[in-house]
Every structure is written in C-alpha cells, then in structure tokens.
Design a protein around this motif. Structure first.
Motif, PDB file in Angstrom:
ATOM      1  N   ASP A 176       0.897  -1.167   0.000  1.00  0.00           N
ATOM      2  CA  ASP A 176       0.000   0.000   0.000  1.00  0.00           C
ATOM      3  C   ASP A 176       0.929   1.209   0.000  1.00  0.00           C
ATOM      4  O   ASP A 176       1.314   1.713   1.043  1.00  0.00           O
ATOM      5  CB  ASP A 176      -0.903  -0.029   1.230  1.00  0.00           C
ATOM      6  CG  ASP A 176      -1.943   1.075   1.211  1.00  0.00           C
ATOM      7  OD1 ASP A 176      -2.013   1.814   0.213  1.00  0.00           O
ATOM      8  OD2 ASP A 176      -2.675   1.217   2.207  1.00  0.00           O
ATOM      9  N   ALA A 227      -1.453  -1.196  -3.996  1.00  0.00           N
ATOM     10  CA  ALA A 227      -2.586  -0.303  -3.754  1.00  0.00           C
ATOM     11  C   ALA A 227      -2.078   1.104  -3.483  1.00  0.00           C
ATOM     12  O   ALA A 227      -0.947   1.304  -3.018  1.00  0.00           O
ATOM     13  CB  ALA A 227      -3.415  -0.805  -2.574  1.00  0.00           C
ATOM     14  N   ILE A 289      -6.419  -0.581  -6.440  1.00  0.00           N
ATOM     15  CA  ILE A 289      -5.758  -1.825  -6.041  1.00  0.00           C
ATOM     16  C   ILE A 289      -5.658  -2.759  -7.239  1.00  0.00           C
ATOM     17  O   ILE A 289      -6.516  -2.745  -8.137  1.00  0.00           O
ATOM     18  CB  ILE A 289      -6.516  -2.497  -4.869  1.00  0.00           C
ATOM     19  CG1 ILE A 289      -5.669  -3.592  -4.216  1.00  0.00           C
ATOM     20  CG2 ILE A 289      -7.879  -3.000  -5.307  1.00  0.00           C
ATOM     21  CD1 ILE A 289      -6.207  -4.041  -2.863  1.00  0.00           C
TER      22      ILE A 289
END
Length: 457
Positions: A176, A227, A289
């Motif tokens: 992320d 993501a 994502i």
C-alpha cells in the motif's frame, strides 16, 4: 473545498469518472467505517449496522463517534478502517480460498489497517511480517498489532531493499504505497494543499523504487497486491505497466459485483487489471488496487540451521496464561520473553539476518524477584486463557484505567494479578495489594485527553 483543476482534467479520460458527481461527493461528509475483530468483537456487535459489501467484518457507522473513549477500541474489538481499503479482504479470499502456511509481507504497513486485516485472514500456520521504515510510525503499527493479539504477526522496521535480500521468501507481498493522497481529500483537506503534479511524479518514482527493491523477495508463483489512495494514473495504471515491463508478473483478475460501484480498469500497455474506487459511486474514499502473480523467478532460499533458544524452564510459567501449548518461548530484551508459534523458530533466525524485528510474537513478560510479571501484550492476546483471575470494569472504571488514573479496587478483585476486562474483553493488568491497586497499563498507551464525564456517562 476547491479540488485541483489539473487532477480533474487528468481524470476526464478515466473510466467511471464524472467531474460534477466527483466534485459534489467532496461536499459530503465522508462515511465512517470499522472492521470487527473475528475473535474479540462482542457477540451481536454491529448486527444493526450497514455492512461493507466486499468485507464480511466491515460495518458503516451512522456518524463518527469519539473513538478514544470507547474501551472496545483499546482492547482490539475493532479497527477504524476506510471502507474502500477493506476490498483487500475480498481480493485475499478470491485469490486464496484456503490460506494455509503462507509467508506474507505488508511492506508499508503503518498504521496497521491492512496488517490487522491480513492477520484476521491468515491461518495459524501462516506468518505475517508487517514493515514500516519510519520508526515513529512503526511504533504505532506495533501498538495496533498488539491490540489485534496474534502471535504469528510480527513487526519490523526496514528499507524495502533490506527485505528484498530475502530471495523468494514470501508467498504474498502487499504494498500500500506512499502516494500523493488525492483519494483522501474528503477526509483531510491538508492533502489538497500538498497535492501537485510534481508531487505525483515524485511519488510515482518512489513507488517504482520500492517495488523494484522488494520484488526479489517474492517467490515464483507468489502474488503482489499493490494499492494506493491516489486517483492519478501515474501512480496507478502506469505503475501496473511498469511492473509488467520490469518483472515476470501476470494479471490476476477478480470478479466484482456491478452494484458495488467499483470500476474495473486495465493498463494501457500490458492490459493489467486494476480496480478504482470513486466516492461518487460507492460509500468509501478514493482507492486503487491490483493483484499480480509472479510467473517465474526466485525460489525460496533454504532456512538456516540453528540451535534452538526456546526457554523450556520459563515456559512453565507461561502455561497458566496462554490457552494453546503450541508455542515457543524466546528471550527478548530487558529480561523479557516472547511467545511465537511452534515451528517458526527457523523463520525467526532467518529474518534476524536481514531485518530489525521490532515486535516478535507476543511479549509475555519476565521473571521478577518473587513472581512472573505479565506484559501488556499478553492481556490482549487472542490465546489468553479463559480461566485467569479477571475483574470486569464498567465504563467509568475502564476509562480511568485507560487514563492510568487511580480508582477504587473493583468488586471481585483478589490480591495479586488481575486481568481487567470491559464487556469481557481484556484491557490490561492490575495488581491488587493490601491498601491499593497498581495499574500496569504502559504509560505511552494511556488516554491523554480530558474526558467530559457527563457526556460520556
């Protein structure tokens, strides 16, 4: 709220985008959502709340409460997480219908939303390594993982390049990535002032470096989940094409329901599948994502031979605290000991060669002059024995405990160590003496804000 014109113009060509609807959505109050702990949330908790469609444990709240004064948050009953990012749960269940014995890295893990989700998803034979390179953020990550209470979820604080040296070690890597943050405009207006096309380019270059450095640690056949909370194609679809050009990665599509409002996109050059979340299409913030599988490359390096450091004699002291006996007890700093799952000591010795393990398993405490002194981690563990001496606190007592302030000895407390609970959920330890109680909540965990008792009670 004045949105950047450059961003609006850039998004005109993105599927699912509507400038007018997007702008109107940013005039609305963002939804508040939580994700419940599968083992700690009280029975029937959240049953009257709207569910997050793509995450069984996700719930929307009708309004944002003052979470700080809810003891259930401090005990790990739920995590406050943005609904769009909970789509990771759906991807995991699609790609790994039976997750057994996986080694998983959450690379940019602070403050812990995706790591707590991963810990809930994985089986007890799997190992989660949550990494955060920024040390103060790593501390927050460690606290949140302690609240979640799993002994197979460890925390380290290293540069991606360090982790990349563990050739083929991980079955799954979640990145992320740090980004320009446009997906959070509605929740943090400061992000608007900080946004610029130049910052987007800087973030994209950093994302490429992070991915380039860490991907050698992904084994052949393993998956990468990437993501961002950015809308910019430079940080999303273009990163997908960068990955496909640089590494032997193949797109792993997942099926989503049309009524969820999620927009499926494909990258321009290599056709990699990605998923975009717009606040005008669903109850959530901006999010992107994608998931890719490594088609070829590294196979896992062999784990080292080692001499076990399991503290057998000390483990006798822990059997009365931990429900399961399938653990090893390893020495930690300051005469403390930590419990890890049996069978993971080889991983422990291997990881120590490459990373700084900030939190390993559950810190269970250490021997004092006369008795075993339990650590706070132990009170929040999902493996804590049910037969321990516990004292149930009401809301006022629980908040006084969490503020580390004095309060009268609770009814039912006996002399010695007591686990204090709220609605059956462990909060920490007290020690009852002849004329007082000692509060063993760590100082850095205490609630620092002034509480308006008339409002709360």
């Amino acid at each position: 709220m004045e949105l950047p014109i450059q961003l609006l113009e850039e998004l005109e060509s993105v599927p699912g985008f509507s400038a007018s609807d997007f702008t109107e959505a940013h005039r609305q109050v963002p939804p508040t959502s939580i994700r419940m702990h599968p083992l700690k949330a009280p029975v029937h908790y959240g049953e009257n709340l709207d569910a997050v469609p793509w995450c069984n444990a996700g719930r929307y709240l009708p309004e944002r409460p003052l979470f700080t004064v809810d003891p259930l948050l401090h005990g790990g009953a739920y995590y406050v997480q943005e609904a769009s990012s909970m789509f990771l749960d759906y991807i995991l269940r699609s790609v790994y219908p039976e997750p057994e014995g996986l080694r998983v890295l959450d690379l940019c893990a602070a403050p812990g939303g995706k790591s707590t989700l991963l810990a809930s998803f994985l089986d007890e034979r799997s190992l989660l390594i949550s990494n955060e390179v920024i040390r103060n953020r790593a501390g927050i990550l460690g606290e949140n993982m302690t609240r979640w209470g799993y002994k197979n979820a460890w925390v380290c604080s290293n540069d991606p390049k360090d982790l990349g040296k563990m050739q083929g070690y991980f079955d799954l890597i979640v990145v992320d990535a740090p980004c320009s943050g446009s997906g959070l405009f509605r929740k943090d207006e400061r992000a608007i002032a900080e946004w610029s096309p130049e910052n987007v380019q800087l973030c994209a270059a950093r994302q490429q470096r992070i991915l380039h450095d860490v991907l050698p640690a992904l084994k052949e056949g393993g998956c990468l989940i990437y993501a961002t909370c950015s809308y910019s194609p430079e940080e999303d679809e273009q990163i997908m094409d960068f990955l496909a050009a640089q590494f032997p990665l193949e797109s792993v599509p997942v099926t989503v329901q049309d009524d969820w409002g999620i927009v499926r996109v494909t990258s321009a050059i290599h056709g990699i599948n990605g998923y975009r979340f717009f606040p005008h299409r669903l109850r959530g913030e901006g999010f992107f994502i994608t998931v890719l599988r490594k088609a070829s490359g590294e196979t896992a390096m062999p784990l080292p031979k080692f001499k076990s450091v399991h503290a057998r004699q000390m483990a006798v002291q822990i059997d009365r605290f931990l429900e399961q006996d399938s653990y090893l007890l390893l020495p930690a700093e300051n005469n403390q000991f930590m419990a890890i799952p049996a069978g993971m000591e080889a991983d422990y010795h291997y990881l120590k060669q490459f990373v700084y393990l900030r939190k390993t398993g559950i810190t269970v405490g250490g021997p004092g002059p006369k008795e075993w002194i339990p650590e706070h981690d132990l009170a929040l563990s999902v493996d804590l024995r049910k037969q321990l001496q516990t004292v149930e606190l009401d809301l006022e007592q629980a908040l006084l405990y969490l503020k580390k302030e004095t309060f009268a000895t609770p009814a039912g407390a006996v002399k010695g160590w007591n686990l204090v609970t709220y609605k059956g959920l462990g909060l920490g330890w007290i020690k009852v003496l002849d004329n007082r109680i000692n509060n063993y909540l760590p100082k850095n965990w205490r609630i620092r804000m002034d509480i308006d008792w008339e409002t709360i009670l």
